[in-house]
Design a protein around this motif. Structure first.
Motif: not given
Length: 62
Positions: A1-24
């Motif tokens: 479950m820790n991996k899921i929570e870490e990836k979820r947080l990474t997703l939010f940070e990535t979306a804020q930084k690059f936008g929701i349609n960015a490849t990353e």
């Protein structure tokens, strides 16, 4: 479950930084999906909903 929570947080940070349609962001979202699918052992939630709607029904083609 820790991996899921870490990836979820990474997703939010990535979306804020690059936008929701960015490849990353899309790649990160797909990785999160894979982690979630591994925990659920099968269909993703959208597929489960669709499967439930069409279970036992025949499709009509025009």
């Amino acid at each position: 479950m820790n991996k899921i929570e870490e990836k979820r947080l990474t997703l939010f940070e990535t979306a804020q930084k690059f936008g929701i349609n960015a490849t990353e962001t899309i790649r990160c979202s797909q990785e999160l999906d894979s982690l979630l699918n591994g925990c659920r052992g099968g269909l993703n939630p959208a597929a489960q909903i669709e499967h439930g709607r069409t279970a036992g029904k025949k499709e009509a083609f025009s």
